[in-house]
Design a protein around this motif. Structure first.
Motif, PDB file in Angstrom:
ATOM      1  N   VAL A 191      48.571  53.978  34.767  1.00 27.21           N
ATOM      2  CA  VAL A 191      48.006  53.477  35.741  1.00 27.21           C
ATOM      3  C   VAL A 191      46.590  53.022  35.333  1.00 27.21           C
ATOM      4  O   VAL A 191      45.672  53.939  35.256  1.00 27.21           O
ATOM      5  CB  VAL A 191      48.038  53.862  37.209  1.00 27.21           C
ATOM      6  CG1 VAL A 191      47.563  52.918  38.274  1.00 27.21           C
ATOM      7  CG2 VAL A 191      49.564  54.483  37.539  1.00 27.21           C
ATOM      8  N   HIS A 192      46.068  51.644  35.378  1.00 26.41           N
ATOM      9  CA  HIS A 192      44.693  51.327  35.113  1.00 26.41           C
ATOM     10  C   HIS A 192      44.281  50.425  36.069  1.00 26.41           C
ATOM     11  O   HIS A 192      44.765  49.242  36.168  1.00 26.41           O
ATOM     12  CB  HIS A 192      44.665  50.667  33.503  1.00 26.41           C
ATOM     13  CG  HIS A 192      43.331  50.131  33.209  1.00 26.41           C
ATOM     14  ND1 HIS A 192      42.365  50.835  32.893  1.00 26.41           N
ATOM     15  CD2 HIS A 192      42.885  48.844  33.370  1.00 26.41           C
ATOM     16  CE1 HIS A 192      41.398  50.294  32.634  1.00 26.41           C
ATOM     17  NE2 HIS A 192      41.450  48.928  32.806  1.00 26.41           N
ATOM     18  N   ILE A 193      43.125  50.776  36.783  1.00 24.11           N
ATOM     19  CA  ILE A 193      42.913  49.870  37.913  1.00 24.11           C
ATOM     20  C   ILE A 193      41.434  49.445  37.431  1.00 24.11           C
ATOM     21  O   ILE A 193      40.394  50.004  37.315  1.00 24.11           O
ATOM     22  CB  ILE A 193      42.925  50.687  39.335  1.00 24.11           C
ATOM     23  CG1 ILE A 193      44.320  51.428  39.627  1.00 24.11           C
ATOM     24  CG2 ILE A 193      42.223  50.011  40.241  1.00 24.11           C
ATOM     25  CD1 ILE A 193      44.262  52.238  40.944  1.00 24.11           C
ATOM     26  N   LEU A 194      41.405  48.169  37.719  1.00 21.78           N
ATOM     27  CA  LEU A 194      40.114  47.423  37.520  1.00 21.78           C
ATOM     28  C   LEU A 194      39.768  46.919  38.781  1.00 21.78           C
ATOM     29  O   LEU A 194      40.087  46.102  39.603  1.00 21.78           O
ATOM     30  CB  LEU A 194      40.256  46.319  36.421  1.00 21.78           C
ATOM     31  CG  LEU A 194      39.117  45.347  36.173  1.00 21.78           C
ATOM     32  CD1 LEU A 194      38.014  46.146  35.523  1.00 21.78           C
ATOM     33  CD2 LEU A 194      39.585  43.894  35.487  1.00 21.78           C
ATOM     34  N   LEU A 195      38.390  47.398  38.983  1.00 24.78           N
ATOM     35  CA  LEU A 195      37.552  46.922  40.298  1.00 24.78           C
ATOM     36  C   LEU A 195      36.720  45.831  40.042  1.00 24.78           C
ATOM     37  O   LEU A 195      36.380  45.653  39.030  1.00 24.78           O
ATOM     38  CB  LEU A 195      36.856  48.430  40.575  1.00 24.78           C
ATOM     39  CG  LEU A 195      37.777  49.577  40.958  1.00 24.78           C
ATOM     40  CD1 LEU A 195      36.792  50.601  41.349  1.00 24.78           C
ATOM     41  CD2 LEU A 195      38.680  49.316  41.972  1.00 24.78           C
ATOM     42  N   SER A 196      36.181  45.181  40.941  1.00 24.72           N
ATOM     43  CA  SER A 196      35.353  43.930  41.197  1.00 24.72           C
ATOM     44  C   SER A 196      33.860  44.381  40.562  1.00 24.72           C
ATOM     45  O   SER A 196      33.196  43.726  39.999  1.00 24.72           O
ATOM     46  CB  SER A 196      35.333  43.332  42.561  1.00 24.72           C
ATOM     47  OG  SER A 196      34.869  44.261  43.261  1.00 24.72           O
ATOM     48  N   SER A 197      33.596  45.783  40.779  1.00 23.90           N
ATOM     49  CA  SER A 197      32.359  46.371  40.049  1.00 23.90           C
ATOM     50  C   SER A 197      32.457  46.648  38.510  1.00 23.90           C
ATOM     51  O   SER A 197      31.579  47.070  38.079  1.00 23.90           O
ATOM     52  CB  SER A 197      32.136  47.612  40.725  1.00 23.90           C
ATOM     53  OG  SER A 197      33.280  48.727  40.704  1.00 23.90           O
ATOM     54  N   LEU A 198      33.802  46.262  37.824  1.00 30.48           N
ATOM     55  CA  LEU A 198      33.628  46.388  36.782  1.00 30.48           C
ATOM     56  C   LEU A 198      34.270  47.810  36.247  1.00 30.48           C
ATOM     57  O   LEU A 198      34.512  48.443  34.930  1.00 30.48           O
ATOM     58  CB  LEU A 198      33.080  45.931  35.765  1.00 30.48           C
ATOM     59  CG  LEU A 198      32.539  44.338  35.942  1.00 30.48           C
ATOM     60  CD1 LEU A 198      31.674  44.121  34.911  1.00 30.48           C
ATOM     61  CD2 LEU A 198      34.068  43.784  35.754  1.00 30.48           C
ATOM     62  N   ASP A 199      34.113  48.800  37.367  1.00 30.16           N
ATOM     63  CA  ASP A 199      34.326  50.159  37.276  1.00 30.16           C
ATOM     64  C   ASP A 199      36.109  50.293  36.977  1.00 30.16           C
ATOM     65  O   ASP A 199      36.730  49.229  37.512  1.00 30.16           O
ATOM     66  CB  ASP A 199      33.934  50.951  38.504  1.00 30.16           C
ATOM     67  CG  ASP A 199      32.643  51.155  38.412  1.00 30.16           C
ATOM     68  OD1 ASP A 199      31.871  51.064  37.288  1.00 30.16           O
ATOM     69  OD2 ASP A 199      32.037  51.475  39.393  1.00 30.16           O
ATOM     70  N   THR A 200      36.465  51.276  36.525  1.00 29.98           N
ATOM     71  CA  THR A 200      37.825  51.359  36.208  1.00 29.98           C
ATOM     72  C   THR A 200      38.410  52.883  36.885  1.00 29.98           C
ATOM     73  O   THR A 200      37.562  53.776  36.732  1.00 29.98           O
ATOM     74  CB  THR A 200      38.391  51.170  34.789  1.00 29.98           C
ATOM     75  OG1 THR A 200      37.848  52.256  33.862  1.00 29.98           O
ATOM     76  CG2 THR A 200      37.989  50.005  34.310  1.00 29.98           C
ATOM     77  N   VAL A 201      39.820  52.969  37.247  1.00 28.46           N
ATOM     78  CA  VAL A 201      40.204  54.124  37.567  1.00 28.46           C
ATOM     79  C   VAL A 201      41.402  54.489  36.688  1.00 28.46           C
ATOM     80  O   VAL A 201      42.289  53.430  36.607  1.00 28.46           O
ATOM     81  CB  VAL A 201      40.607  54.158  39.269  1.00 28.46           C
ATOM     82  CG1 VAL A 201      41.335  55.671  39.255  1.00 28.46           C
ATOM     83  CG2 VAL A 201      39.375  53.952  39.974  1.00 28.46           C
ATOM     84  N   ASP A 202      41.924  55.317  36.007  1.00 29.76           N
ATOM     85  CA  ASP A 202      42.925  55.585  35.088  1.00 29.76           C
ATOM     86  C   ASP A 202      43.763  56.999  35.547  1.00 29.76           C
ATOM     87  O   ASP A 202      43.007  58.002  35.743  1.00 29.76           O
ATOM     88  CB  ASP A 202      42.363  55.697  33.697  1.00 29.76           C
ATOM     89  CG  ASP A 202      42.042  54.503  33.299  1.00 29.76           C
ATOM     90  OD1 ASP A 202      42.688  53.444  32.781  1.00 29.76           O
ATOM     91  OD2 ASP A 202      40.827  54.036  33.205  1.00 29.76           O
TER      92      ASP A 202
END
Length: 582
Positions: free
Chosen positions: A561-572
């Motif tokens: 699971v790769h989550i791209l946030l509007s702040s350009l941070d990511t959560v994997d």
């Protein structure tokens, strides 16, 4: 103090077994992980061959691939064959220049756990639309994994074998371990107890023991001997009347895991027959030491038969094969020792106690001493059954859903419930033994009959697909190193279209804001077949987010699971899970 130490030791043993025997990855019946052509694949030109790859090596005998056109005419050119470079791949050549149309592939293989697996899938050559609109070409596609329920003949043979071995073990166990043979601190009983029934070759208890040994040996011989033609008939897909075909018997013996295990069982069975004859002779001559050694050798030989059986069945197909076989053997051995001991208490102990009745008090002394010994043995068996049973459950049942909804899970629950009944009866007997008040009576028989029913359920479980093929919807949860809480739900979690729902929470476990997109990447862990990607756009903080994708085969998969946030941070985050094949 000793009781506390014993309790601690038992708890430590249980925890050790649970912690250090966790299965890493598992398998059950073989299933298809890839084929060429694929199911429902449309080809512009006719292929030269059909190949099917399974998740594990398959047996070298009793395999076939039949390809037929819409009129039922054979399209294969010759017999199926194993891939020399891959023992999990089956190949069949096709006739040259096949015309356009729908073709149906029917395959049949023998899993390494000894179970037959069959299936069907179609593919199309040429104009798919024209073929699909032609009712005459409407073959019924779909795959199957063989029958869930074993045949009655197979269950009967297994029950004969199990019952025979349990009775045989019980008789030997009674004379070797349960029946006091040497002097104890008892008073008047000591003299009588030293007169072990071996020394009383004509005593009723030995006469009954001899009859039980012969009867149980015949039961086990019938179960083991007839299992060969039964297996050959099952592998070849023919009725019993055609089971004695020499070619099928030869292939079963030489090319399958069952054949090797059966050969070992027959050799051990012949040894057992010889040891039984020697035991009867030594007992008749009142040669106690020789009789004891022979009985011990016979007991080990019987356990050897159980070990040979552990090399076939579900345990033999597991990825952690050595551990699975060892745990399966310990599970079986514990069950048979428990049941055999119960039988000896019901059939032999009253006669043995009666033989020492002439001395005041000696009857109860022998009676309760034997029950005390059995209680200790039964406690060890229960501990081992618990460890090995939990291990097998984790090995063959991937989810709670599978436990509650699959046939395998439901039968396992029934077996566990009956085992609890036996355990309650055993505890009652243990308490009576401590108080030395009333004899065990009918409770022993009820416990033994319950155990025989458990053996029937065990035979069913060992000959039906495990619950791995139908894990059902699953929910996966994880916390990332940054403190984000990610949960994923996959439904129906089987081959075909699946809905994947993702919930992302921040460090305070509130809905994660600013999600631009979630990218899901699926990778098969069973074989290299690329990746499946699914992109789910964010919806202004709305969770959960979901999307549909097609999973192409069952087995073990990794979901990233790769989550791209509007702040350009990511959560994997990554998960591993099992996809069902049906």
């Amino acid at each position: 103090m000793k009781k506390r130490h014993a309790a601690k030791a038992l708890i430590a043993l249980t925890l050790y077994c649970l912690l250090f025997s966790l299965p890493a990855s598992v398998s059950a019946h073989a299933y298809v992980v890839a084929s060429s052509p694929g199911e429902n694949e449309v080809l512009e030109e006719a292929p030269a061959q059909v190949s099917i790859t399974f998740n594990e090596p398959i047996e070298q005998a009793f395999h076939s691939i039949q390809v037929t056109d819409s009129s039922g005419q054979q399209a294969t050119a010759g017999e199926s064959r194993m891939d020399d470079a891959n023992s999990a791949r089956l190949i069949a050549d096709l006739k040259p220049e096949l015309p356009d149309g729908i073709y149906t592939v029917n395959y049949k293989v023998l899993s390494s756990d000894g179970h037959t697996v069959t299936g069907t899938f179609p593919f199309i050559i040429g104009d798919a639309a024209a073929a699909a609109h032609n009712p005459a070409d409407a073959n019924q596609p779909g795959s199957s994994q063989g029958q869930d329920w074993p045949k009655l003949s197979l269950l009967l043979l297994r029950w004969l074998q199990y019952s025979g071995l349990a009775i045989y073990i019980g008789v030997l166990l009674f004379h070797l371990l349960l029946l006091p043979q040497r002097s104890s601190n008892a008073e008047s009983a000591a003299r009588r107890l030293q007169n072990h029934p071996y020394a009383l070759a004509k005593s009723p208890v030995w006469q009954r023991s001899k009859q039980l040994l012969i009867l149980s040996l015949l039961l086990a011989a019938a179960g083991i001997g007839l299992s060969l033609p039964q297996q050959a008939a099952s592998d070849a897909g023919v009725p019993w009347s055609q089971a004695w075909n020499p070619a099928w018997i030869k292939d079963t013996l030489s090319l399958t895991s069952f054949g090797k295990a059966w050969t070992a069982e027959m050799i051990l069975l012949l040894m057992l027959a010889g040891l039984t004859a020697a035991l009867i002779i030594f007992t008749k001559k009142q040669s106690r030491l020789a009789a004891d050694l022979t009985a011990a050798a016979a007991l080990l030989t019987t356990l050897g038969i159980l070990l040979a059986k552990s090399f076939i069945g579900h345990a033999a197909a597991a990825s952690g094969r050595s551990m699975a076989i060892a745990m399966n053997f310990l599970h079986q051995a514990s069950s048979f020792l428990w049941l055999g001991g119960l039988l000896s208490l019901a059939l032999l102990l009253p006669a043995a106690a009666e033989a020492t009745r002439s001395s005041s008090g000696s009857r109860s002394q022998l009676y309760w001493e034997a029950i005390r010994r059995f209680s200790i043995l039964a406690a060890g068996c229960v501990a081992m059954l618990l460890c090995s049973g939990v291990y097998a459950g984790m090995l063959h049942i991937p989810t709670w859903y599978a436990l509650l909804h699959s046939n395998y899970g439901l039968i396992l629950l029934a077996k566990s419930g009956l085992t609890l009944v036996m355990l309650a009866l055993g505890l009652s007997a243990f308490m009576r033994g401590r108080r030395r008040t009333r004899p065990l009576g009918r409770g022993v028989w009820i416990e033994f009959v319950t155990g025989l029913i458990v053996l029937v359920l065990a035979a069913i479980l060992s000959n039906m697909p495990t619950a791995l093929s139908s894990p059902g919807p699953i929910q996966l949860k994880a916390v990332t190193a940054d403190g984000y809480h990610i949960s994923v739900q996959v439904s129906p979690n089987t081959v075909g279209e699946n809905r994947i729902e993702v919930t992302a929470l921040d460090r305070e476990q509130k809905p994660l804001n600013g999600i631009e997109q979630i990218t899901l990447t699926l990778t098969s862990l069973d074989m290299d077949m690329g990746t499946i990607e699914l992109a789910i756009p964010g919806k202004n903080g709305s969770i959960p987010l979901s999307g549909n994708t097609i999973v192409t085969m069952g087995g073990s998969w990794r979901l990233h699971v790769h989550i791209l946030l509007s702040s350009l941070d990511t959560v994997d985050c990554s998960f591993t899970f099992q996809v069902g094949s049906k």
